[in-house]
Design a protein around this motif. Structure first.
Motif, PDB file in Angstrom:
ATOM      1  N   MET A   1       0.813  -1.198   0.000  1.00 43.51           N
ATOM      2  CA  MET A   1       0.000   0.000   0.000  1.00 43.51           C
ATOM      3  C   MET A   1       0.856   1.262   0.000  1.00 43.51           C
ATOM      4  O   MET A   1       0.446   2.272  -0.507  1.00 43.51           O
ATOM      5  CB  MET A   1      -0.906   0.021   1.232  1.00 43.51           C
ATOM      6  CG  MET A   1      -1.954  -1.065   1.249  1.00 43.51           C
ATOM      7  SD  MET A   1      -3.151  -0.984  -0.084  1.00 43.51           S
ATOM      8  CE  MET A   1      -4.070   0.461   0.295  1.00 43.51           C
ATOM      9  N   SER A  18       2.734   6.729  -0.910  1.00 41.76           N
ATOM     10  CA  SER A  18       1.505   5.963  -1.038  1.00 41.76           C
ATOM     11  C   SER A  18       1.392   5.367  -2.440  1.00 41.76           C
ATOM     12  O   SER A  18       1.681   6.029  -3.428  1.00 41.76           O
ATOM     13  CB  SER A  18       0.314   6.883  -0.775  1.00 41.76           C
ATOM     14  OG  SER A  18      -0.895   6.221  -1.054  1.00 41.76           O
ATOM     15  N   THR A  20      -1.619   4.085  -3.348  1.00 41.00           N
ATOM     16  CA  THR A  20      -3.042   4.119  -3.657  1.00 41.00           C
ATOM     17  C   THR A  20      -3.296   5.111  -4.790  1.00 41.00           C
ATOM     18  O   THR A  20      -2.509   6.035  -4.998  1.00 41.00           O
ATOM     19  CB  THR A  20      -3.868   4.511  -2.407  1.00 41.00           C
ATOM     20  OG1 THR A  20      -3.423   5.773  -1.924  1.00 41.00           O
ATOM     21  CG2 THR A  20      -3.741   3.470  -1.312  1.00 41.00           C
ATOM     22  N   ILE A  26      -4.313   6.405   1.514  1.00 37.96           N
ATOM     23  CA  ILE A  26      -3.549   5.486   2.361  1.00 37.96           C
ATOM     24  C   ILE A  26      -3.951   5.636   3.822  1.00 37.96           C
ATOM     25  O   ILE A  26      -3.921   4.688   4.594  1.00 37.96           O
ATOM     26  CB  ILE A  26      -2.016   5.672   2.169  1.00 37.96           C
ATOM     27  CG1 ILE A  26      -1.244   4.596   2.936  1.00 37.96           C
ATOM     28  CG2 ILE A  26      -1.563   7.046   2.597  1.00 37.96           C
ATOM     29  CD1 ILE A  26      -1.451   3.209   2.464  1.00 37.96           C
ATOM     30  N   TYR A  29      -6.906   3.469   5.430  1.00 41.29           N
ATOM     31  CA  TYR A  29      -6.691   2.050   5.711  1.00 41.29           C
ATOM     32  C   TYR A  29      -5.807   1.904   6.941  1.00 41.29           C
ATOM     33  O   TYR A  29      -4.676   2.384   6.963  1.00 41.29           O
ATOM     34  CB  TYR A  29      -6.021   1.367   4.513  1.00 41.29           C
ATOM     35  CG  TYR A  29      -6.769   1.557   3.224  1.00 41.29           C
ATOM     36  CD1 TYR A  29      -8.013   0.962   3.033  1.00 41.29           C
ATOM     37  CD2 TYR A  29      -6.249   2.338   2.205  1.00 41.29           C
ATOM     38  CE1 TYR A  29      -8.711   1.139   1.852  1.00 41.29           C
ATOM     39  CE2 TYR A  29      -6.942   2.516   1.015  1.00 41.29           C
ATOM     40  CZ  TYR A  29      -8.167   1.918   0.849  1.00 41.29           C
ATOM     41  OH  TYR A  29      -8.852   2.098  -0.310  1.00 41.29           O
ATOM     42  N   TRP A  32      -1.765  -0.332   9.865  1.00 38.25           N
ATOM     43  CA  TRP A  32      -0.676  -0.643   8.949  1.00 38.25           C
ATOM     44  C   TRP A  32       0.191  -1.725   9.580  1.00 38.25           C
ATOM     45  O   TRP A  32       0.301  -1.819  10.803  1.00 38.25           O
ATOM     46  CB  TRP A  32       0.191   0.573   8.703  1.00 38.25           C
ATOM     47  CG  TRP A  32      -0.435   1.661   7.905  1.00 38.25           C
ATOM     48  CD1 TRP A  32      -1.655   1.678   7.313  1.00 38.25           C
ATOM     49  CD2 TRP A  32       0.161   2.923   7.603  1.00 38.25           C
ATOM     50  NE1 TRP A  32      -1.872   2.865   6.663  1.00 38.25           N
ATOM     51  CE2 TRP A  32      -0.760   3.652   6.836  1.00 38.25           C
ATOM     52  CE3 TRP A  32       1.374   3.511   7.909  1.00 38.25           C
ATOM     53  CZ2 TRP A  32      -0.500   4.934   6.362  1.00 38.25           C
ATOM     54  CZ3 TRP A  32       1.640   4.792   7.454  1.00 38.25           C
ATOM     55  CH2 TRP A  32       0.714   5.482   6.686  1.00 38.25           C
ATOM     56  N   THR A  77       1.954  -2.629   4.611  1.00 36.60           N
ATOM     57  CA  THR A  77       0.861  -3.452   4.109  1.00 36.60           C
ATOM     58  C   THR A  77      -0.355  -3.279   5.010  1.00 36.60           C
ATOM     59  O   THR A  77      -0.263  -2.711   6.104  1.00 36.60           O
ATOM     60  CB  THR A  77       1.260  -4.946   4.061  1.00 36.60           C
ATOM     61  OG1 THR A  77       1.581  -5.387   5.382  1.00 36.60           O
ATOM     62  CG2 THR A  77       2.444  -5.170   3.142  1.00 36.60           C
ATOM     63  N   LEU A  83      -9.990  -3.715   2.403  1.00 35.58           N
ATOM     64  CA  LEU A  83     -10.129  -3.048   1.102  1.00 35.58           C
ATOM     65  C   LEU A  83     -11.602  -2.988   0.714  1.00 35.58           C
ATOM     66  O   LEU A  83     -12.359  -3.917   0.996  1.00 35.58           O
ATOM     67  CB  LEU A  83      -9.348  -3.801   0.024  1.00 35.58           C
ATOM     68  CG  LEU A  83      -7.838  -3.738   0.120  1.00 35.58           C
ATOM     69  CD1 LEU A  83      -7.207  -4.713  -0.881  1.00 35.58           C
ATOM     70  CD2 LEU A  83      -7.331  -2.336  -0.119  1.00 35.58           C
ATOM     71  N   TYR A  92      -8.025  -5.206  -8.214  1.00 30.96           N
ATOM     72  CA  TYR A  92      -6.876  -4.460  -7.707  1.00 30.96           C
ATOM     73  C   TYR A  92      -5.630  -4.890  -8.467  1.00 30.96           C
ATOM     74  O   TYR A  92      -5.567  -5.982  -9.038  1.00 30.96           O
ATOM     75  CB  TYR A  92      -6.686  -4.740  -6.215  1.00 30.96           C
ATOM     76  CG  TYR A  92      -7.761  -4.130  -5.352  1.00 30.96           C
ATOM     77  CD1 TYR A  92      -7.787  -2.763  -5.121  1.00 30.96           C
ATOM     78  CD2 TYR A  92      -8.745  -4.911  -4.762  1.00 30.96           C
ATOM     79  CE1 TYR A  92      -8.770  -2.184  -4.337  1.00 30.96           C
ATOM     80  CE2 TYR A  92      -9.731  -4.339  -3.968  1.00 30.96           C
ATOM     81  CZ  TYR A  92      -9.730  -2.980  -3.768  1.00 30.96           C
ATOM     82  OH  TYR A  92     -10.705  -2.408  -2.994  1.00 30.96           O
TER      83      TYR A  92
END
Length: 168
Positions: A1, A18, A20, A26, A29, A32, A77, A83, A92
């Motif tokens: 990620m 990031s 994303t 980022i 989410y 981490w 990650t 997600l 993805y």
């Protein structure tokens, strides 16, 4: 990620990059995780700031530049189950990696090993270990749906492309 960059200042802040699509997402989410010394560890973000081309974060229990430097180049990650669910025919990038690529004549071109994001379209990086591939070069195929990318079957890990490639 995402990936940690270099430390920022002396108080334990560190850059992150990031992966994303919308870079700031980022921070939607969490938690981490990092894989440090073959051990998965949870990372607790206390604060983050947006710098023009990157972000910096302050991590709990990282209070100086030396501690932050230990995280440089480590990948961040998340757990897959956080997600967002995708609609039909959406996937993805992680789903595309390791797909086998075939052309319209059912000739295997190789395996997707990476994707490259460009302003115009994404690019599939295909590793072809064919004995005809003397130069051992990867194949780059633009990810243009309907024109080049004809079928993506994530369940079977197969992508059909309108692409003829010969090794010279």
């Amino acid at each position: 990620m995402a990936q940690f960059g270099i430390p920022h200042g002396i108080l334990g802040w560190i850059r992150i990059f990031s992966f994303t699509k919308k870079k700031q997402n980022i921070f939607n989410y969490h938690p981490w995780y990092i894989n440090e010394s073959e051990k998965i560890e949870k990372v607790h973000i206390q604060f983050w700031k947006n710098k023009e081309k990157y972000f910096i974060v302050k991590i709990k229990d990282v209070s100086n530049r030396s501690e932050a430097k230990k995280l440089t180049n480590i990948y961040i990650t998340i757990k897959e189950n956080i997600l967002p669910l995708l609609k039909n025919n959406e996937y993805y990038w992680k789903d595309i990696i390791n797909c086998t690529i075939f052309n319209m004549e059912n000739k295997k071109l190789g395996i997707v090993i990476n994707l490259i994001e460009t302003p115009s379209n994404d690019i599939l990086v295909i590793n072809n270990k064919s004995k005809n591939n003397i130069n051992k070069k990867n194949i780059l195929i633009p990810f243009i749906k309907n024109k080049v990318i004809k079928i993506v079957n994530i369940n079977k890990k197969v992508i059909i492309v309108n692409w003829n490639y010969t090794f010279e």
